[in-house]
Design a protein around this motif. Structure first.
Motif, mmCIF file in Angstrom:
data_model
loop_
_atom_site.group_PDB
_atom_site.id
_atom_site.type_symbol
_atom_site.label_atom_id
_atom_site.label_comp_id
_atom_site.label_asym_id
_atom_site.label_seq_id
_atom_site.Cartn_x
_atom_site.Cartn_y
_atom_site.Cartn_z
ATOM 1 N N GLY A 1 0.924 -1.184 -0.025
ATOM 2 C CA GLY A 1 0.084 0.118 0.250
ATOM 3 C C GLY A 1 0.860 1.191 -0.066
ATOM 4 O O GLY A 1 2.040 1.111 0.511
ATOM 5 N N ASP B 1 -4.777 3.449 -5.464
ATOM 6 C CA ASP B 1 -4.122 3.550 -4.201
ATOM 7 C C ASP B 1 -2.952 3.841 -4.149
ATOM 8 O O ASP B 1 -2.025 4.070 -2.941
ATOM 9 N N GLN B 2 -2.083 4.223 -5.215
ATOM 10 C CA GLN B 2 -0.781 4.580 -5.242
ATOM 11 C C GLN B 2 -0.823 6.498 -4.835
ATOM 12 O O GLN B 2 0.339 6.884 -4.986
#
Length: 153
Positions: free
Chosen positions: A39, A139-140
């Protein structure tokens, strides 16, 4: 960074990364060895150093950091290691005139505190071609305030 030139925005293509990841044979081409993505917040929190690319000021233009536009404004592209940049490194440095800048964790925090016009980060995206498109997953993306929080600022 208050006077950076952003006329040349790099496109962020989330769908292209999904297409590429779906084609395993094609994905194996010319890829450097990269760790499995964590993540973005975890990777940010675990990293001891960071890498950004910038183009020094020219005669009639201000310096420019490699980044793009996103909902929250200017998004800086950041990598946690040289290997994460991949084979496009040479195109950025030799072909497009960018300079790699390595920052320690403390240096990166100081940089982010001063860079009030940076709304967020895109961490460890994959540059495509000669660096005109960056492939990434949503999600980056990390908001600047979240990044500073995770980095202990």
């Amino acid at each position: 960074m208050a006077q950076t030139n952003r006329a040349k925005v790099i496109e962020v293509d989330f769908a292209a990364r999904r297409r590429v990841n779906g084609m395993a044979a094609t994905a194996q081409r010319q890829r450097s060895v990269r760790p499995q993505p964590l993540g973005a917040l975890q990777a940010l929190g675990r990293s001891s150093g960071f890498l950004v690319f910038w183009r020094p000021p020219a005669r009639r233009s201000a310096g420019e950091y490699l980044g793009g536009r996103w909902d929250w404004g200017w998004t800086l592209f950041v990598w946690t290691s040289d290997a994460a940049v991949g084979p496009v490194w040479g195109d950025l440095v030799n072909g497009r005139g960018y300079v790699a800048q390595r920052l320690t964790r403390q240096g990166f925090v100081a940089f982010l505190r001063r860079a009030g016009d940076v709304g967020g980060l895109l961490l460890d995206g994959e540059l495509d071609g000669d660096g005109h498109v960056i492939r990434a997953e949503p999600d980056q993306l990390i908001r600047r305030s979240e990044a500073l929080s995770v980095l202990g600022a």
